[in-house]
Design a protein around this motif. Structure first.
Motif, mmCIF file in Angstrom:
data_model
loop_
_atom_site.group_PDB
_atom_site.id
_atom_site.type_symbol
_atom_site.label_atom_id
_atom_site.label_comp_id
_atom_site.label_asym_id
_atom_site.label_seq_id
_atom_site.Cartn_x
_atom_site.Cartn_y
_atom_site.Cartn_z
ATOM 1 N N ARG A 168 0.962 -1.290 0.060
ATOM 2 C CA ARG A 168 0.014 0.085 0.029
ATOM 3 C C ARG A 168 0.743 1.064 0.014
ATOM 4 O O ARG A 168 1.966 1.313 0.360
ATOM 5 N N PHE A 169 0.300 2.439 -0.659
ATOM 6 C CA PHE A 169 0.929 3.601 -0.704
ATOM 7 C C PHE A 169 0.008 4.734 -0.356
ATOM 8 O O PHE A 169 -0.183 5.561 -1.107
ATOM 9 N N PRO A 170 -0.164 5.032 0.852
ATOM 10 C CA PRO A 170 -1.137 5.799 1.517
ATOM 11 C C PRO A 170 -0.649 7.285 1.565
ATOM 12 O O PRO A 170 0.682 7.326 1.613
ATOM 13 N N GLY A 171 -1.640 8.125 1.608
ATOM 14 C CA GLY A 171 -1.161 9.436 1.626
ATOM 15 C C GLY A 171 -1.952 10.523 1.051
ATOM 16 O O GLY A 171 -3.215 10.343 1.054
ATOM 17 N N ARG A 172 -1.450 11.880 0.674
ATOM 18 C CA ARG A 172 -2.391 12.859 0.157
ATOM 19 C C ARG A 172 -1.738 13.247 -1.315
ATOM 20 O O ARG A 172 -0.635 13.162 -1.544
ATOM 21 N N THR A 173 -2.599 13.390 -2.054
ATOM 22 C CA THR A 173 -2.533 13.912 -3.519
ATOM 23 C C THR A 173 -2.681 15.568 -3.583
ATOM 24 O O THR A 173 -3.743 15.998 -2.864
ATOM 25 N N ALA A 174 -1.920 15.928 -4.486
ATOM 26 C CA ALA A 174 -1.964 17.309 -4.718
ATOM 27 C C ALA A 174 -1.911 18.283 -3.706
ATOM 28 O O ALA A 174 -2.609 19.089 -3.589
ATOM 29 N N VAL A 175 -0.735 17.923 -2.826
ATOM 30 C CA VAL A 175 -0.674 18.678 -1.546
ATOM 31 C C VAL A 175 -0.319 20.273 -1.914
ATOM 32 O O VAL A 175 -0.993 21.201 -1.358
ATOM 33 N N GLU A 176 0.423 20.527 -2.811
ATOM 34 C CA GLU A 176 0.739 21.876 -3.654
ATOM 35 C C GLU A 176 0.819 21.640 -4.926
ATOM 36 O O GLU A 176 1.332 20.407 -5.535
ATOM 37 N N ARG A 177 0.776 22.596 -5.766
ATOM 38 C CA ARG A 177 1.085 22.785 -7.171
ATOM 39 C C ARG A 177 1.690 23.970 -7.357
ATOM 40 O O ARG A 177 1.558 25.224 -6.923
ATOM 41 N N HIS A 178 3.027 23.823 -8.438
ATOM 42 C CA HIS A 178 3.777 25.180 -8.745
ATOM 43 C C HIS A 178 3.679 24.972 -10.240
ATOM 44 O O HIS A 178 3.919 24.061 -10.746
ATOM 45 N N GLY A 264 6.462 23.909 -17.024
ATOM 46 C CA GLY A 264 6.187 22.677 -16.614
ATOM 47 C C GLY A 264 5.061 23.063 -15.198
ATOM 48 O O GLY A 264 4.726 24.239 -14.933
ATOM 49 N N VAL A 265 4.251 22.023 -14.846
ATOM 50 C CA VAL A 265 3.453 22.317 -13.655
ATOM 51 C C VAL A 265 4.102 21.044 -12.664
ATOM 52 O O VAL A 265 4.082 20.118 -13.288
ATOM 53 N N HIS A 266 4.545 21.324 -11.548
ATOM 54 C CA HIS A 266 5.098 20.548 -10.588
ATOM 55 C C HIS A 266 3.873 20.391 -9.404
ATOM 56 O O HIS A 266 3.488 21.144 -8.925
ATOM 57 N N THR A 267 3.526 18.963 -9.152
ATOM 58 C CA THR A 267 2.545 18.829 -8.493
ATOM 59 C C THR A 267 2.869 17.937 -7.357
ATOM 60 O O THR A 267 3.894 16.825 -7.462
ATOM 61 N N VAL A 268 2.821 18.450 -5.885
ATOM 62 C CA VAL A 268 3.505 17.669 -4.971
ATOM 63 C C VAL A 268 2.450 16.878 -4.094
ATOM 64 O O VAL A 268 1.348 17.316 -3.779
ATOM 65 N N HIS A 269 2.881 15.689 -4.066
ATOM 66 C CA HIS A 269 2.065 14.366 -3.532
ATOM 67 C C HIS A 269 2.931 14.080 -2.136
ATOM 68 O O HIS A 269 4.391 14.240 -2.149
ATOM 69 N N ALA A 284 12.704 1.853 -3.111
ATOM 70 C CA ALA A 284 13.709 2.967 -2.880
ATOM 71 C C ALA A 284 13.327 4.337 -3.613
ATOM 72 O O ALA A 284 12.714 4.084 -4.691
ATOM 73 N N GLY A 285 13.664 5.450 -3.126
ATOM 74 C CA GLY A 285 13.121 6.647 -3.996
ATOM 75 C C GLY A 285 11.542 6.809 -3.946
ATOM 76 O O GLY A 285 10.938 6.639 -3.098
ATOM 77 N N ASP A 286 11.273 7.359 -5.111
ATOM 78 C CA ASP A 286 9.770 7.820 -5.153
ATOM 79 C C ASP A 286 8.904 6.500 -5.064
ATOM 80 O O ASP A 286 7.629 6.558 -4.951
ATOM 81 N N ALA A 287 9.417 5.078 -5.587
ATOM 82 C CA ALA A 287 8.556 4.086 -5.271
ATOM 83 C C ALA A 287 8.245 3.869 -3.895
ATOM 84 O O ALA A 287 7.295 3.087 -3.546
ATOM 85 N N ALA A 288 9.019 4.483 -2.933
ATOM 86 C CA ALA A 288 8.804 4.145 -1.518
ATOM 87 C C ALA A 288 8.139 5.417 -0.834
ATOM 88 O O ALA A 288 7.713 5.445 0.171
ATOM 89 N N HIS A 289 8.482 6.739 -1.439
ATOM 90 C CA HIS A 289 7.961 8.084 -0.576
ATOM 91 C C HIS A 289 7.734 8.933 -1.710
ATOM 92 O O HIS A 289 8.552 9.076 -2.900
ATOM 93 N N LEU A 290 6.882 9.988 -1.321
ATOM 94 C CA LEU A 290 6.643 11.195 -2.246
ATOM 95 C C LEU A 290 6.700 12.132 -1.220
ATOM 96 O O LEU A 290 6.021 12.180 -0.200
ATOM 97 N N LEU A 291 7.582 13.231 -1.401
ATOM 98 C CA LEU A 291 7.479 14.280 -0.467
ATOM 99 C C LEU A 291 8.011 15.671 -1.141
ATOM 100 O O LEU A 291 8.806 15.405 -2.231
ATOM 101 N N GLY A 292 7.947 16.811 -0.726
ATOM 102 C CA GLY A 292 8.253 17.953 -1.609
ATOM 103 C C GLY A 292 7.587 19.367 -1.211
ATOM 104 O O GLY A 292 8.269 20.468 -1.734
ATOM 105 N N ALA A 293 6.634 19.426 -0.477
ATOM 106 C CA ALA A 293 6.049 20.668 0.145
ATOM 107 C C ALA A 293 6.825 21.357 0.871
ATOM 108 O O ALA A 293 7.760 20.818 1.724
ATOM 109 N N LEU A 294 6.879 22.605 0.783
ATOM 110 C CA LEU A 294 7.663 23.469 1.877
ATOM 111 C C LEU A 294 8.978 23.465 1.679
ATOM 112 O O LEU A 294 9.731 23.608 2.401
ATOM 113 N N GLY A 295 9.398 23.170 0.511
ATOM 114 C CA GLY A 295 10.860 23.084 0.155
ATOM 115 C C GLY A 295 11.648 21.855 0.211
ATOM 116 O O GLY A 295 12.716 21.975 -0.177
#
Length: 536
Positions: A168-178, A264-269, A284-295
């Motif tokens: 499973r890969f739970p979390g939040r979608t489109a936390v921020e968009r740039h 481009g448009v960068h969407t943060v999940h 490993a990497g994005d297969a295991a985690h996605l982050l990127g909001a607030l820098g």
């Protein structure tokens, strides 16, 4: 012994392949694409000092020539500068580099690596696990069955490996968009990065309350505009309008000349895999985690995943499976990423929420500091995590002493004398699959090695190092922050501190080294290692 199969040929997968090859572990990289990377100047990564050093050590390329080390950072609110940072010896500058340039350097280094095979146009279809190994089936031009000892999924957010293992890969979608643009122009700050909140000029479309500008080589800048919540389409007209208004606002005049290179448009999940290990399969990497909001920067954490996993897989490949050591990859790395995700999620309502909190005196400046910390790798949002609570940490040791680096943290880079008498940087000894034992001995730097290698405590320490349960290298340093003379440091192969001991304490050193590699090797593991050696 079969090679390690790496699924995905992005920066994380290629970094892992190089790191394993440097430790004499063969790899097969399954590349879904044609083996080339499209230049995208607007897709970049910011690397902190330790991660940039890791990349340079693996590629053999001074990446500072391919990217930009910022001279400084400034935060602005409306027309006022709220914070300024000048990078130098006290705070090393981050490295900003285009992702395709980083990937190209990794591919170039792998081109001459005999232990790594890259299979292009190979899309993963099936994974089958057995107690003795993993079999992967690919489809495409080189569709076939691949046999491996372990398999690591570095195949991005839509990871096929993760789905095939039913993780499973739970979390939040489109936390921020740039909205993102890379352009060549002249800005007043030259080689400084900028975070500008609530700029005074009127922006096109919905209000753009935050803009980030980061320099790249050859007069190129990456600009990011925080978009309002929602799924409104970012049209070319809207983006061009923001480019012109922003450049005109920063230069206090008409829009200066610019060359638009990429958009481009960068969407943060924000997502975190429930498990990072399923027997012989790892993520490993994005297969295991996605982050990127607030820098925060997800790719850098992925590179740290590769660095953490490489020496553990290498030890298991050469000496038989250390289950506690392999399990520690998930325990260590998942905890750090989870902490950063929690910190970002807790800060988001404060920084983006507005409301009454935004009118509290001093709150705006505090929010700007939070954002700056995230961008610069500081504090809860951005600072690299430590492995203080790792299962590989030794228990209480009688001779343990505090130094300027906490156990589990990455050590400070200092000049050391190697066993052959040459002077090297401590970081140059990382990633070779061996433990590092560093003796702090003031004065040794001015004497030839033959004068002190057989004097004082050196013979006793050398004997203790040779008796350790895993191969170790003995190094000598003139000094180390917070360490007294004759302090002995034990480091993991990835450069994290295991412990610091007051003097030569063979029993403590042995116990710490044994814990650092996952405990004693079992008879079953020794038998498997012997069998593997016979088949190599």
């Amino acid at each position: 012994m079969d090679p390690v199969i790496i699924v995905g040929a992005g920066p994380v997968g290629l970094t892992l392949a190089l790191a394993l090859a440097r430790q004499d572990v063969p790899c097969v990289v399954l590349d879904e694409g044609p083996g080339k990377d499209e230049p995208r100047p607007a897709r970049t990564v910011v690397l902190r000092e330790e991660t940039a050093a890791l990349m340079e050590r693996l590629t053999g390329v001074p990446l500072a020539h391919a990217g930009v080390r910022w001279a400084g950072w400034r935060s602005m609110r409306r027309k006022q500068v709220t914070a300024e940072v000048a990078f130098g010896d006290v705070e090393p500058a981050p490295l900003h580099i285009a992702q395709h340039v980083l990937t190209g350097a990794l591919r170039a280094a792998l081109a001459g690596e005999r232990l790594v095979r890259i299979a292009v146009n190979s899309r993963l279809d099936t994974i089958e696990q057995e107690p003795s190994g993993v079999t992967a089936r690919t489809r495409g031009d080189t569709g076939t069955w691949w046999r491996g000892s372990y398999l690591v999924g570095c195949d991005g957010p839509r990871s096929t490996v993760r789905k095939l293992q039913d993780i499973r890969f739970p979390g939040r979608t489109a936390v921020e968009r740039h909205a993102v643009a890379a352009l060549r122009t002249e800005l007043p700050w030259y080689d400084e990065a900028l975070l500008h909140r609530t700029p005074p000029w009127r922006t096109s479309g919905p209000s753009a309350g935050e803009i980030t500008a980061r320099p790249l080589p050859d007069g190129v800048w990456r600009l990011d505009w925080l978009l309002p919540p929602g799924k409104d389409l970012v049209t070319p007209e809207l983006l061009l309008g923001r480019v012109r208004e922003t450049l005109a606002g920063w230069t206090d005049g008409p829009t200066p000349p610019y060359e638009l290179l990429d958009t481009g448009v960068h969407t943060v999940h924000h997502r975190l895999a429930r498990r990072w290990r399923a027997d012989r399969v790892f993520l490993a990497g994005d297969a295991a985690h996605l982050l990127g909001a607030l820098g925060t920067h997800g790719l850098e954490e992925g590179l740290r995943d590769a660095d953490n996993l490489a020496w553990k897989l290498a030890l298991a490949w050469h000496h038989g499976p250390h289950e506690a050591l392999l399990d520690s990859y998930q325990t260590e790395r998942r905890a750090i990423v989870a902490a950063r995700l929690r910190a970002a999620d807790q800060a988001l309502p404060l920084v983006r929420g507005g409301g009454l909190r935004s009118y509290v005196p001093g709150s705006a400046r505090g929010h700007d500091t939070l954002l700056m910390d995230g961008h610069l790798g500081r504090g809860a949002l951005g600072a690299p995590g430590t492995y203080a609570d790792s299962p590989l940490a030794p228990g209480r040791l009688e001779g343990e002493v505090p130094i300027g680096t906490a156990p589990g943290s990455a050590v400070t880079d200092v000049r050391v004398t190697a066993e052959d008498g040459t002077f090297v940087r401590l970081r140059d000894r990382f990633g070779r699959g061996v433990l590092l034992v560093v003796l702090i001995a003031p004065g040794t730097g001015v004497w030839e090695r033959r004068h002190w290698v057989s004097a004082g405590i050196m013979p006793r320490l050398a004997a203790a190092v040779s008796a350790l349960p895993h191969r170790a290298e003995l190094l000598v340093a003139e000094s180390y922050p917070g360490a007294a003379a004759h302090t002995v440091l034990l480091l993991r192969p990835d450069g994290h501190l295991v412990t610091a001991l007051s003097g030569v304490r063979p029993a403590d050193l042995y116990a710490a080294a044994e814990a650092a590699v996952g405990g004693p090797v079992t008879a079953e593991a020794e038998a498997r290692a012997d069998a593997g050696a016979g088949s190599r």
